[in-house]
Design a protein around this motif. Structure first.
Motif, mmCIF file in Angstrom:
data_model
loop_
_atom_site.group_PDB
_atom_site.id
_atom_site.type_symbol
_atom_site.label_atom_id
_atom_site.label_comp_id
_atom_site.label_asym_id
_atom_site.label_seq_id
_atom_site.Cartn_x
_atom_site.Cartn_y
_atom_site.Cartn_z
ATOM 1 N N PHE B 15 0.900 -0.832 0.416
ATOM 2 C CA PHE B 15 0.006 0.296 0.114
ATOM 3 C C PHE B 15 1.157 1.458 0.479
ATOM 4 N N TYR B 16 0.815 2.118 -0.897
ATOM 5 C CA TYR B 16 1.611 3.517 -1.079
ATOM 6 C C TYR B 16 0.754 4.504 -1.504
ATOM 7 N N ARG B 17 0.314 5.302 -0.841
ATOM 8 C CA ARG B 17 -0.790 5.767 -0.869
ATOM 9 C C ARG B 17 0.491 7.450 -1.379
ATOM 10 N N PRO B 18 0.322 7.393 -2.359
ATOM 11 C CA PRO B 18 1.658 9.231 -3.790
ATOM 12 C C PRO B 18 0.920 10.699 -2.624
ATOM 13 N N THR B 19 2.637 11.164 -2.767
ATOM 14 C CA THR B 19 2.122 12.455 -1.461
ATOM 15 C C THR B 19 2.287 13.644 -2.792
ATOM 16 N N HIS B 20 2.986 13.406 -3.335
ATOM 17 C CA HIS B 20 3.179 14.610 -5.044
ATOM 18 C C HIS B 20 3.134 13.499 -6.309
ATOM 19 N N GLY B 40 15.268 13.016 4.291
ATOM 20 C CA GLY B 40 13.686 12.625 5.169
ATOM 21 C C GLY B 40 13.238 11.778 6.845
ATOM 22 N N PRO B 41 12.898 12.663 7.641
ATOM 23 C CA PRO B 41 12.683 12.528 8.937
ATOM 24 C C PRO B 41 12.687 10.562 9.520
ATOM 25 N N THR B 42 12.700 10.400 10.027
ATOM 26 C CA THR B 42 12.490 8.943 10.439
ATOM 27 C C THR B 42 10.617 8.679 10.070
ATOM 28 N N GLY B 43 10.195 7.219 9.354
ATOM 29 C CA GLY B 43 9.220 7.047 9.490
ATOM 30 C C GLY B 43 7.953 7.961 9.288
ATOM 31 N N CYS B 44 8.550 8.377 7.710
ATOM 32 C CA CYS B 44 7.976 9.218 7.297
ATOM 33 C C CYS B 44 7.460 8.600 5.423
ATOM 34 N N GLY B 45 7.836 7.038 5.397
ATOM 35 C CA GLY B 45 7.496 6.256 4.022
ATOM 36 C C GLY B 45 8.551 6.361 3.399
ATOM 37 N N LYS B 46 9.473 6.912 3.687
ATOM 38 C CA LYS B 46 10.991 6.332 2.313
ATOM 39 C C LYS B 46 11.152 4.717 2.082
ATOM 40 N N THR B 47 11.332 4.024 3.226
ATOM 41 C CA THR B 47 10.795 2.721 2.774
ATOM 42 C C THR B 47 10.020 1.768 1.965
ATOM 43 N N ARG B 48 9.096 1.967 2.550
ATOM 44 C CA ARG B 48 7.483 2.011 2.317
ATOM 45 C C ARG B 48 7.123 2.461 0.078
ATOM 46 N N PHE B 49 7.915 3.212 0.420
ATOM 47 C CA PHE B 49 7.840 3.887 -1.090
ATOM 48 C C PHE B 49 9.399 3.460 -2.731
ATOM 49 N N CYS B 103 19.062 -1.741 -4.975
ATOM 50 C CA CYS B 103 20.136 -1.994 -3.696
ATOM 51 C C CYS B 103 19.485 -1.008 -2.615
ATOM 52 N N TYR B 104 19.003 -0.898 -1.539
ATOM 53 C CA TYR B 104 18.710 0.228 -1.148
ATOM 54 C C TYR B 104 19.454 0.548 0.705
ATOM 55 N N LEU B 105 20.089 1.260 0.962
ATOM 56 C CA LEU B 105 21.312 1.326 1.708
ATOM 57 C C LEU B 105 20.361 2.795 2.640
ATOM 58 N N ASP B 106 20.112 2.082 3.619
ATOM 59 C CA ASP B 106 19.175 2.932 4.552
ATOM 60 C C ASP B 106 20.210 3.723 5.596
ATOM 61 N N GLU B 107 19.236 5.007 5.845
ATOM 62 C CA GLU B 107 20.820 5.653 6.858
ATOM 63 C C GLU B 107 22.559 5.582 6.268
ATOM 64 N N GLU B 184 -5.309 9.474 6.578
ATOM 65 C CA GLU B 184 -6.460 8.721 5.266
ATOM 66 C C GLU B 184 -5.301 7.320 4.899
ATOM 67 N N ILE B 185 -3.899 7.143 5.527
ATOM 68 C CA ILE B 185 -2.640 6.554 5.109
ATOM 69 C C ILE B 185 -3.115 5.363 7.156
ATOM 70 N N ILE B 186 -3.065 6.375 7.450
ATOM 71 C CA ILE B 186 -3.415 5.881 9.070
ATOM 72 C C ILE B 186 -4.250 4.743 9.316
ATOM 73 N N SER B 220 6.131 10.293 14.614
ATOM 74 C CA SER B 220 5.832 9.888 13.048
ATOM 75 C C SER B 220 5.057 9.849 12.575
ATOM 76 N N THR B 221 5.203 9.329 11.745
ATOM 77 C CA THR B 221 3.837 8.860 10.337
ATOM 78 C C THR B 221 3.867 7.152 11.166
ATOM 79 N N ARG B 222 4.803 6.606 10.908
ATOM 80 C CA ARG B 222 4.917 5.253 11.537
ATOM 81 C C ARG B 222 4.296 4.750 12.759
ATOM 82 N N MET B 223 4.678 5.832 14.031
ATOM 83 C CA MET B 223 3.898 5.870 15.504
ATOM 84 C C MET B 223 2.802 6.143 14.966
HETATM 85 N N1 LIG Z 1 2.983 7.522 1.834
HETATM 86 C C1 LIG Z 1 2.230 6.458 2.259
HETATM 87 N N2 LIG Z 1 1.530 5.665 2.346
HETATM 88 C C2 LIG Z 1 1.529 4.430 2.139
HETATM 89 N N3 LIG Z 1 2.113 4.326 3.872
HETATM 90 C C3 LIG Z 1 2.630 5.396 4.227
HETATM 91 C C4 LIG Z 1 2.861 6.522 3.684
HETATM 92 N N4 LIG Z 1 3.931 6.959 4.799
HETATM 93 C C5 LIG Z 1 4.038 6.553 5.893
HETATM 94 N N5 LIG Z 1 3.244 5.278 5.551
HETATM 95 C C6 LIG Z 1 3.423 4.076 6.653
HETATM 96 O O1 LIG Z 1 4.640 4.694 7.605
HETATM 97 C C7 LIG Z 1 5.125 3.797 8.115
HETATM 98 C C8 LIG Z 1 6.901 4.131 7.736
HETATM 99 O O2 LIG Z 1 6.976 4.612 6.966
HETATM 100 P P1 LIG Z 1 8.592 3.709 6.780
HETATM 101 O O3 LIG Z 1 8.875 2.752 7.696
HETATM 102 O O4 LIG Z 1 8.566 4.186 5.074
HETATM 103 O O5 LIG Z 1 9.360 4.742 6.808
HETATM 104 P P2 LIG Z 1 10.773 5.192 6.441
HETATM 105 O O6 LIG Z 1 11.078 6.871 5.590
HETATM 106 O O7 LIG Z 1 12.041 4.555 5.758
HETATM 107 O O8 LIG Z 1 11.334 5.807 7.893
HETATM 108 P P3 LIG Z 1 12.933 5.458 8.653
HETATM 109 O O9 LIG Z 1 13.829 6.579 8.178
HETATM 110 O O10 LIG Z 1 12.759 5.266 10.563
HETATM 111 O O11 LIG Z 1 13.873 3.712 8.030
HETATM 112 C C9 LIG Z 1 5.096 2.853 6.544
HETATM 113 O O12 LIG Z 1 5.434 1.709 7.261
HETATM 114 C C10 LIG Z 1 3.809 2.800 6.407
HETATM 115 O O13 LIG Z 1 3.145 1.873 6.730
#
Ligand SMILES: Nc1ncnc2c1ncn2[C@@H]1O[C@H](COP(=O)(O)OP(=O)(O)OP(=O)(O)O)[C@@H](O)[C@H]1O
Ligand SMILES: [Mg+2]
Lengths: 572, 270
Positions: B15-20, B40-49, B103-107, B184-186, B220-223
């Motif tokens: 599930f990914y909801r585009p933001t732009h 971007g800040p932690t938990g804002c959706g980078k990995t999900r994207f 290949c995705y290198l986090d942090e 909506e995402i939450i 964060s969104t994650r929280m």
């Molecule tokens: N645009 C989005 N569409 C769908 N889900 C989202 C979106 N943005 C955030 N989320 C939700 O927020 C959660 C946290 O996002 P994610 O794990 O991608 O964060 P991150 O930016 O990679 O954080 P970190 O830097 O800590 O790794 C995801 O598991 C997902 O549920």
């Protein structure tokens, strides 16, 4: 009084009450400021004010567009209720600031009308706030219920019952007037229509007048106690009854207090001026951002012997632990660990495995299997420059610490850390009084041990005058240049704003400081700023550049910030 | 393509909801195999994207969380002992380079700068990865793309990339989604009603303003999703927020009290 989190709140209080010297009301100012700024969306300053003993009337919070004065009297609230009361007062203030018109004309209104209209306005803005924040109804309602149980039939009692009826839909009252108020209020659907409610208030006040209940403006106080005195709502200019004596007393109190502390400060300053001995003078250029030239020999830095009263109750021991314990977990020792050494204290496992593999593959290998701590003596010198200008006497946020005291604490913590590790550090301070007099004090010299005498000396440093940052930085660099260590760095600790009495353009000294920082950096010397003021962001960034400053926002994190900064300053 | 990469494929659509317009931009960047940096800040959706894009482009995704103690062997691989003596094992980076994929290198800024340089020859026109130990030069598979992420907000003066590393990437700047989208995402991720999600987002916004006032990072969104999950499983909002947002975020008692105040302001008791 009920609340959602009795246990957690208690643990918060316990933290403070175990330290007997801490005042719970003062310590609540920071969390409450964060709360009110969050709810409001912009800054409201919270300030405690004391009650004049001779005044027997209960007091109320006082609200202005910029400040909320909260009564700090035992009569007003006990320590156990203070959080809930202040919290409700803040929410109520937020409601006014968001939704009330300011300073309505009051000359033609009777005091009783003012009281009723104000109570209606209080209820209206609280309703609006509850639409934004549904939870705050719980913050208010308890105080209303408590108010009812202890009242008889009187003007105040009817107002209190109306207040409750307007906030609590469950509440039933048998008074005709209260019910009329409730029905009219509920019939008015558009809460944002101030004038409709104002009219409604006048009608109710008129009815009340007909009941011939005694009303004495001298003894009337707004209820419940979390609500402000409503001086925020009215313009009492030309209003010449004595209804307002009460307010004048409050205001006078505030004025007198600040006047006294001002006198005290000036006295202390004068004392210091007399006691100072001049050591050396040196001239420096200053950058003129209008003419785009360096004005040569423009500023005079005067080094002075720092004299102090010799009294301070600083506990050096408690400080030791806080930062040194952090040190063991800090990355600073990791970056000092050398890998792949011929000999050392610990095995470098990766290197060992790789070595064995290379041997097996028949490749060349060197048995460099150890890690060891780097132990270079005095590889860096850090000069900490303290801003000792008048503005550092201000309190940080709503805490009871001044900027200067935080600066001192930071400098001392860092000095401990640096000396412990074996690097070199000096602590100097400055303040300016026009370009002809930039006072400069060496509080701790490079190589000097941090003994109790020095600590006391630093602790007793006082603030005055202005902040001519550029000249001070240039002189600090002159001092630092004498050091022959590998890395050199200046750490300026300040509340951020350069200023001086002979300069009238805001950006002039900012630009000069920026140029001074650039000059120093040309000599391979780092310049970093630690700002004790979260509002300092914009000009600090101009002067020091992105990534070269850190804003200190809470004291708990200070040791951690310092470790970070130290790691950075001693890096190549 | 090799079955080695099968484990790295994303089987179902995340599930990914585009933001732009980030999806289109990514597709274009991928078309030209431009290495990407996502800030971007932690938990804002980078990995999900990235998971979503990997699924959409039908590519394997090899992720790795970086840390300070990582050496280049952790990226490219190393010899290990086994019954036969020693055998070479490809590291995660080499896997993606050899067989194709993201290949995705986090942090990535956590990694020491001298380790980061191994990606240099991969991220310019050469697209090669020299394995010094093994004496091999791996030419990147046509599908290979490197993506790194980090959080610029920590403001730690010691951590940054060298210019020569930075300048090999095109960058996306991520932030928490706009309020309505975030709610909506939450609501989707935790199955709570949108009104509750809206309240959670409002609380998060207030906490994000406390950055520089005692918080390194806001909620964060994650929280918020964690809070939503607890709420939807029947725990009352105050306790849910306490657990997943307030106490998880900070130990500072003042900030805790302020955050609890925000929670109380949005959720009635009982
Ligand atoms: N645009 C989005 N569409 C769908 N889900 C989202 C979106 N943005 C955030 N989320 C939700 O927020 C959660 C946290 O996002 P994610 O794990 O991608 O964060 P991150 O930016 O990679 O954080 P970190 O830097 O800590 O790794 C995801 O598991 C997902 O549920
Ligand atoms: Mg009021």
């Amino acid at each position: 009084m009920s609340n959602h989190r009795p246990i957690k709140l208690n643990s918060y209080y316990k933290d403070f009450t175990s330290q007997t010297s801490v005042n719970i009301r003062e310590s609540l100012m920071r969390p409450l400021t964060l709360l009110s700024n969050g709810l409001l969306g912009f800054e409201l300053k919270l300030q405690l004010y004391g009650q004049d003993n001779s005044d027997e009337l209960p007091i109320r919070p006082i609200l202005s567009d910029t400040h909320l004065f909260l009564p700090d009297a035992d009569l007003y609230t006990s320590d156990s209720d203070v959080y809930l009361l202040y919290r409700a007062a803040i929410a109520h203030a937020v409601a006014h600031l968001r939704y009330s018109p300011r300073k309505s004309f009051s000359r033609t209104l009777k005091p009783m009308t003012i009281a009723v209209v104000s109570a209606i306005e209080d209820a209206r803005v609280e309703r609006l706030l509850i639409q934004d924040y549904p939870g705050v109804i719980d913050w208010f309602i308890e105080f209303h219920i408590k108010e009812i149980s202890c009242s008889q039939l009187s003007f105040s009692s009817l107002i209190s019952r109306m207040n409750l009826a307007l906030i609590d839909s469950q509440y039933q009252d048998n008074s005709y007037w209260v019910n009329k108020a409730k029905n009219m209020f509920e019939a008015q659907k558009d809460l944002s229509n101030y004038s409709a409610f104002r009219r409604l208030g006048s009608i109710l006040a008129n009815d009340m007048g007909q009941m011939r209940l005694p009303f004495d403006p001298h003894y009337y106080v707004v209820s419940p106690s979390y609500r402000d005195d409503n001086s925020f709502l009215w313009d009492y200019e030309d209003f010449d009854t004595s209804i307002l004596d009460k307010h004048e007393i409050h205001d006078k109190n505030l004025v007198i207090q600040s006047q006294q502390s001002q006198d005290l400060k000036t006295e202390i300053c004068n004392y210091n001026v007399m006691a100072e001995v001049e050591l050396e003078r040196k001239n420096y250029p200053e950058w003129d951002n209008r003419l785009l030239i360096n004005k040569n020999n423009w500023c005079t830095v005067i080094e002075k012997l720092f004299t102090w009263t010799g009294e301070s109750n600083f506990e050096a021991n408690s400080m030791d632990r806080s930062i040194l314990s952090l040190l063991s977990v800090s990355s600073s020792d990791r970056s000092h660990r050398l890998r792949r050494q011929w000999e050392g204290d610990e095995l470098d496992l990766n290197a060992a495995i790789e070595g064995m593999i290379n041997r097996q593959l028949g490749l060349d290998f060197e048995p460099r299997f150890f890690t060891r701590m780097k132990n270079e003596k005095h590889s860096s010198s850090i000069l900490v420059l303290l801003d000792m200008s008048e503005s550092t006497n201000e309190l940080v946020g709503n805490m009871s610490h001044s900027v200067l005291s935080v600066e001192k604490k930071a400098a001392l913590l860092l000095a401990q850390l640096v000396i412990h590790i074996g690097d070199r550090i000096a602590i100097h301070g400055f303040s300016s009084n026009t370009r002809a007099e930039i006072n400069y004090y060496r509080l701790l010299e490079f190589g000097e041990p941090l003994d109790p005498v020095v600590i006391n000396k630093i602790q007793s440093a006082t603030a005055r005058y202005s902040t001519r940052m550029g000249a001070a930085l240039r002189h600090a660099f002159t001092c630092l240049r004498q050091e022959s260590t590998q890395h050199r760095a200046i750490l300026l600790i300040s509340d951020g704003a350069p200023s001086d009495v002979d300069v009238f353009f805001n950006d002039y000294l900012i630009e000069d400081a920026r140029v001074a920082v650039e000059e120093v950096r040309k000599y391979n010397t780092k310049v970093y700023c630690m700002a004790i003021d979260s509002l300092a962001d914009s000009y600090i960034r101009t002067i020091f550049g992105y990534g070269n400053y850190r804003i200190v926002d809470n004291l708990q994190s200070l040791p951690k910030y310092l470790l970070d900064i130290y790691d950075y300053l001693k890096m190549k | 393509m090799s079955s080695i990469m099968q484990d790295y494929r994303i089987q179902t659509e995340p599930f990914y909801r585009p933001t732009h317009n980030e999806i289109v931009l990514y597709e274009q960047a991928y078309k030209h195999r431009i290495p990407l940096m996502i800030k971007g800040p932690t938990g804002c959706g980078k990995t999900r994207f990235i998971e979503y894009m990997a699924w959409k482009l039908n590519l394997p995704l090899v992720s790795l969380a970086c840390n300070e103690d990582m050496s280049s062997s952790d990226l490219v691989g190393r010899y290990l002992f086994d019954a036969q003596g020693v055998t070479w094992h490809d590291g995660p980076l080499t896997l993606a380079v050899r067989y194709g994929g993201i290949c995705y290198l986090d942090e990535v800024v956590e990694m020491r700068q001298d380790t980061t340089v191994v990606i240099h020859p991969l991220t310019d026109t050469r697209r090669i990865l020299p394995l010094d130990k093994k004496g091999e030069i791996v030419h990147a598979h046509p599908d290979f793309q490197l993506v790194v992420s980090y959080n610029p907000g920590y403001q730690s003066p010691t951590k940054d990339m060298k210019p020569s590393t930075r300048q090999r990437f095109a960058a996306f700047e991520f932030d928490y989604p706009d309020a309505a989208i975030e709610a909506e995402i939450i609501s989707h991720e935790s199955s709570i009603p949108i009104e509750i999600a809206n309240n959670l987002v409002e609380i998060a916004h207030k906490s994000r303003k406390l950055k520089h006032h005692g918080l390194e990072e806001g909620i964060s969104t994650r929280m918020l999703i964690y809070a939503g999950i607890l709420i939807s499983s029947g725990i009352d909002p105050h306790t849910s927020c306490d657990m997943s947002m307030v106490h998880a975020l900070t130990d500072d008692p003042d900030i805790i009290l302020a955050l609890q105040g925000f929670v109380d302001a949005y959720f009635k008791s009982n």
